[in-house]
Design a protein around this motif. Structure first.
Motif, PDB file in Angstrom:
ATOM      1  N   VAL A 164       9.773  19.957  72.915  1.00 15.72           N
ATOM      2  CA  VAL A 164      11.081  20.416  73.557  1.00 15.72           C
ATOM      3  C   VAL A 164      11.491  21.481  72.739  1.00 15.72           C
ATOM      4  CG1 VAL A 164      13.625  19.837  74.336  1.00 15.72           C
ATOM      5  CG2 VAL A 164      11.750  18.020  74.511  1.00 15.72           C
ATOM      6  N   ASP A 165      11.719  22.707  73.466  1.00 16.28           N
ATOM      7  CA  ASP A 165      12.011  23.925  72.673  1.00 16.28           C
ATOM      8  C   ASP A 165      12.826  24.901  73.433  1.00 16.28           C
ATOM      9  OD1 ASP A 165      11.959  26.691  71.122  1.00 16.28           O
ATOM     10  OD2 ASP A 165      11.081  25.278  69.690  1.00 16.28           O
ATOM     11  N   ASP A 166      13.678  25.766  73.024  1.00 16.33           N
ATOM     12  CA  ASP A 166      14.477  26.856  74.023  1.00 16.33           C
ATOM     13  C   ASP A 166      13.849  27.974  73.950  1.00 16.33           C
ATOM     14  OD1 ASP A 166      16.538  28.442  72.045  1.00 16.33           O
ATOM     15  OD2 ASP A 166      15.549  26.882  70.975  1.00 16.33           O
ATOM     16  N   LYS A 167      12.749  28.296  73.132  1.00 13.44           N
ATOM     17  CA  LYS A 167      12.190  29.528  73.040  1.00 13.44           C
ATOM     18  C   LYS A 167      10.698  29.469  73.566  1.00 13.44           C
ATOM     19  CE  LYS A 167      14.320  31.712  69.110  1.00 13.44           C
ATOM     20  NZ  LYS A 167      15.404  30.921  68.784  1.00 13.44           N
ATOM     21  N   LEU A 168      10.248  30.490  74.622  1.00 14.46           N
ATOM     22  CA  LEU A 168       9.058  30.471  75.362  1.00 14.46           C
ATOM     23  C   LEU A 168       8.011  30.700  74.675  1.00 14.46           C
ATOM     24  CD1 LEU A 168       8.252  30.267  78.147  1.00 14.46           C
ATOM     25  CD2 LEU A 168       8.199  32.855  78.435  1.00 14.46           C
ATOM     26  N   GLU A 169       8.065  31.352  73.493  1.00 15.95           N
ATOM     27  CA  GLU A 169       6.794  31.827  72.901  1.00 15.95           C
ATOM     28  C   GLU A 169       6.388  30.369  72.193  1.00 15.95           C
ATOM     29  OE1 GLU A 169       8.710  33.614  68.681  1.00 15.95           O
ATOM     30  OE2 GLU A 169       9.133  34.707  70.383  1.00 15.95           O
ATOM     31  N   ASN A 170       7.215  29.529  71.806  1.00 18.63           N
ATOM     32  CA  ASN A 170       6.872  28.238  71.074  1.00 18.63           C
ATOM     33  C   ASN A 170       6.443  27.127  71.998  1.00 18.63           C
ATOM     34  OD1 ASN A 170       8.073  29.531  68.710  1.00 18.63           O
ATOM     35  ND2 ASN A 170      10.198  28.223  68.951  1.00 18.63           N
ATOM     36  N   ILE A 171       6.992  27.272  73.333  1.00 19.22           N
ATOM     37  CA  ILE A 171       6.551  26.526  74.329  1.00 19.22           C
ATOM     38  C   ILE A 171       4.826  26.792  74.888  1.00 19.22           C
ATOM     39  CG2 ILE A 171       6.739  25.970  76.918  1.00 19.22           C
ATOM     40  CD1 ILE A 171       8.732  24.574  75.235  1.00 19.22           C
ATOM     41  N   GLU A 172       4.839  28.446  74.832  1.00 21.71           N
ATOM     42  CA  GLU A 172       3.482  28.595  75.227  1.00 21.71           C
ATOM     43  C   GLU A 172       2.461  28.337  74.102  1.00 21.71           C
ATOM     44  OE1 GLU A 172       4.281  32.763  75.997  1.00 21.71           O
ATOM     45  OE2 GLU A 172       4.634  32.385  78.246  1.00 21.71           O
ATOM     46  N   GLN A 180       2.515  18.468  76.101  1.00 23.49           N
ATOM     47  CA  GLN A 180       3.312  18.567  77.074  1.00 23.49           C
ATOM     48  C   GLN A 180       4.539  19.101  76.727  1.00 23.49           C
ATOM     49  OE1 GLN A 180       2.231  17.244  80.124  1.00 23.49           O
ATOM     50  NE2 GLN A 180       0.678  16.363  79.186  1.00 23.49           N
ATOM     51  N   THR A 181       5.283  20.094  77.585  1.00 30.20           N
ATOM     52  CA  THR A 181       6.397  21.000  77.162  1.00 30.20           C
ATOM     53  C   THR A 181       7.540  20.901  77.968  1.00 30.20           C
ATOM     54  OG1 THR A 181       5.471  22.694  78.289  1.00 30.20           O
ATOM     55  CG2 THR A 181       4.981  22.371  76.025  1.00 30.20           C
ATOM     56  N   TRP A 182       8.823  21.029  77.528  1.00 26.15           N
ATOM     57  CA  TRP A 182      10.112  21.345  78.136  1.00 26.15           C
ATOM     58  C   TRP A 182      10.852  22.291  77.747  1.00 26.15           C
ATOM     59  CZ3 TRP A 182      15.244  17.985  78.095  1.00 26.15           C
ATOM     60  CH2 TRP A 182      16.134  18.627  78.830  1.00 26.15           C
ATOM     61  N   HIS A 183      10.728  23.470  78.393  1.00 26.25           N
ATOM     62  CA  HIS A 183      11.330  24.711  78.131  1.00 26.25           C
ATOM     63  C   HIS A 183      12.732  24.554  78.306  1.00 26.25           C
ATOM     64  CE1 HIS A 183      11.973  29.333  78.391  1.00 26.25           C
ATOM     65  NE2 HIS A 183      12.258  28.830  77.239  1.00 26.25           N
ATOM     66  N   LEU A 184      13.771  24.219  77.322  1.00 24.13           N
ATOM     67  CA  LEU A 184      15.050  23.916  77.651  1.00 24.13           C
ATOM     68  C   LEU A 184      15.717  25.246  77.800  1.00 24.13           C
ATOM     69  CD1 LEU A 184      17.206  21.198  76.065  1.00 24.13           C
ATOM     70  CD2 LEU A 184      18.281  23.485  76.276  1.00 24.13           C
ATOM     71  N   GLN A 185      16.584  25.385  79.108  1.00 23.60           N
ATOM     72  CA  GLN A 185      17.363  26.454  79.362  1.00 23.60           C
ATOM     73  C   GLN A 185      18.600  26.259  78.709  1.00 23.60           C
ATOM     74  OE1 GLN A 185      15.605  29.193  81.116  1.00 23.60           O
ATOM     75  NE2 GLN A 185      14.171  27.673  80.852  1.00 23.60           N
ATOM     76  N   VAL A 186      18.961  27.035  77.647  1.00 23.99           N
ATOM     77  CA  VAL A 186      20.223  26.861  77.023  1.00 23.99           C
ATOM     78  C   VAL A 186      21.405  27.369  78.138  1.00 23.99           C
ATOM     79  CG1 VAL A 186      21.600  27.346  74.923  1.00 23.99           C
ATOM     80  CG2 VAL A 186      19.207  27.391  74.833  1.00 23.99           C
ATOM     81  N   GLY A 187      22.501  26.485  77.942  1.00 21.20           N
ATOM     82  CA  GLY A 187      23.608  26.798  78.876  1.00 21.20           C
ATOM     83  C   GLY A 187      23.616  26.224  80.282  1.00 21.20           C
ATOM     84  N   LYS A 188      22.297  25.942  80.519  1.00 24.15           N
ATOM     85  CA  LYS A 188      22.016  25.412  82.035  1.00 24.15           C
ATOM     86  C   LYS A 188      21.494  24.036  81.931  1.00 24.15           C
ATOM     87  CE  LYS A 188      20.682  29.856  83.956  1.00 24.15           C
ATOM     88  NZ  LYS A 188      19.681  30.624  84.468  1.00 24.15           N
ATOM     89  N   GLU A 189      20.953  23.697  80.742  1.00 22.71           N
ATOM     90  CA  GLU A 189      20.233  22.504  80.793  1.00 22.71           C
ATOM     91  C   GLU A 189      20.856  21.779  79.327  1.00 22.71           C
ATOM     92  OE1 GLU A 189      15.940  22.333  82.764  1.00 22.71           O
ATOM     93  OE2 GLU A 189      16.335  23.636  81.061  1.00 22.71           O
ATOM     94  N   GLU A 190      20.683  20.244  79.401  1.00 23.38           N
ATOM     95  CA  GLU A 190      21.122  19.640  78.264  1.00 23.38           C
ATOM     96  C   GLU A 190      20.018  18.588  77.762  1.00 23.38           C
ATOM     97  OE1 GLU A 190      23.443  18.286  75.860  1.00 23.38           O
ATOM     98  OE2 GLU A 190      24.667  20.137  76.108  1.00 23.38           O
ATOM     99  N   VAL A 191      19.751  18.582  76.171  1.00 27.28           N
ATOM    100  CA  VAL A 191      18.870  17.686  75.972  1.00 27.28           C
ATOM    101  C   VAL A 191      18.919  16.381  76.455  1.00 27.28           C
ATOM    102  CG1 VAL A 191      19.967  17.056  73.683  1.00 27.28           C
ATOM    103  CG2 VAL A 191      17.425  16.978  73.874  1.00 27.28           C
ATOM    104  N   THR A 192      20.245  15.900  76.576  1.00 28.46           N
ATOM    105  CA  THR A 192      20.536  14.614  77.196  1.00 28.46           C
ATOM    106  C   THR A 192      19.725  14.445  78.749  1.00 28.46           C
ATOM    107  OG1 THR A 192      22.648  15.072  77.714  1.00 28.46           O
ATOM    108  CG2 THR A 192      22.587  14.086  75.692  1.00 28.46           C
ATOM    109  N   ASP A 193      19.398  15.450  79.253  1.00 27.39           N
ATOM    110  CA  ASP A 193      18.823  15.484  80.589  1.00 27.39           C
ATOM    111  C   ASP A 193      17.301  14.960  80.449  1.00 27.39           C
ATOM    112  OD1 ASP A 193      21.105  16.342  81.803  1.00 27.39           O
ATOM    113  OD2 ASP A 193      20.677  18.389  81.598  1.00 27.39           O
ATOM    114  N   LEU A 194      16.959  14.663  79.269  1.00 27.21           N
ATOM    115  CA  LEU A 194      15.470  14.564  78.965  1.00 27.21           C
ATOM    116  C   LEU A 194      14.837  13.422  79.966  1.00 27.21           C
ATOM    117  CD1 LEU A 194      13.367  15.065  77.147  1.00 27.21           C
ATOM    118  CD2 LEU A 194      13.703  12.928  75.878  1.00 27.21           C
ATOM    119  N   PHE A 195      15.418  12.186  80.388  1.00 28.99           N
ATOM    120  CA  PHE A 195      14.906  11.403  81.296  1.00 28.99           C
ATOM    121  C   PHE A 195      14.588  11.891  82.569  1.00 28.99           C
ATOM    122  CE2 PHE A 195      16.835   8.136  78.224  1.00 28.99           C
ATOM    123  CZ  PHE A 195      15.706   7.686  77.823  1.00 28.99           C
TER     124      PHE A 195
END
Length: 198
Positions: A164-172, A180-195
């Protein structure tokens, strides 16, 4: 089936203001963040130089600024750490193997621990099997060696590990290693939405 989760730190758990440090340094007289400063920062983030060397390196470009003010400007990026994220992490740690993998430096971590208190920091660190700060183990994302270091050290199966990371270069970079990856969108998503993601 996910067995392990590797989390980024900044903007995933602790909120950041990316404009605050450039603004504060500009107020101290820095004209621009140049290539020399970029390289200096990279070295500091992988522990190749100490804080004094880093801060005096910045001071070279703003000679009228005090080191204490430069340090304060450097830490201006750090904001709050919502308690609900810690509580979520504590709950999650009973279900999965958790790891923290962060590009950061000693100055920021010291500030985080001081700002939120060591008891909070200890509770946070205690949620993870291992905490990997770039300045301590010598690799920074998106260098694939940063990911391999964690994977190999803990015998993780990439396809059963979520990153789980907010930077696309790290996700790629993580995807190339079949994580497996989750590109977290800061301001739109919360890490607590993980499930909702798993």
């Amino acid at each position: 089936m996910i067995e392990a989760i590797i989390f980024d730190f900044g903007d995933v758990f602790i909120n950041l203001d990316h404009d605050a440090t450039p603004k504060a340094l500009k107020e101290l007289g820095l004209k621009e963040w140049n290539e020399e400063l970029h390289q200096l920062n990279q070295k500091y983030e992988i522990g190749k130089i100490d804080e004094f060397t880093f801060m005096t390196g910045i001071q070279k470009f703003i000679p009228n600024a005090e080191l204490v003010d430069i340090r304060s400007a450097w830490n201006a990026i750090l904001l709050d750490f919502p308690l609900k994220r810690l509580e979520f992490l504590q709950m999650l740690s009973s279900k999965y193997k958790l790891f923290l993998l962060s590009n950061t430096d000693a100055t920021h971590i010291e500030k985080f621990e001081h700002q939120l208190g060591m008891s909070f920091a200890r509770e946070f660190y205690g949620c993870f099997e291992k905490v990997y700060f770039s300045f301590e183990f010598g690799f920074r994302k998106p260098d694939e060696n940063a990911f391999k270091f964690v994977i190999n050290n803990h015998n993780l199966i990439p396809k059963k590990t979520l990153f789980v990371d907010d930077k696309l270069e790290n996700i790629e970079a993580a995807k190339k290693l079949e994580l497996q990856t989750w590109h977290l969108q800061v301001g739109k998503e919360e890490v607590t939405d993980l499930f909702n993601r798993i």
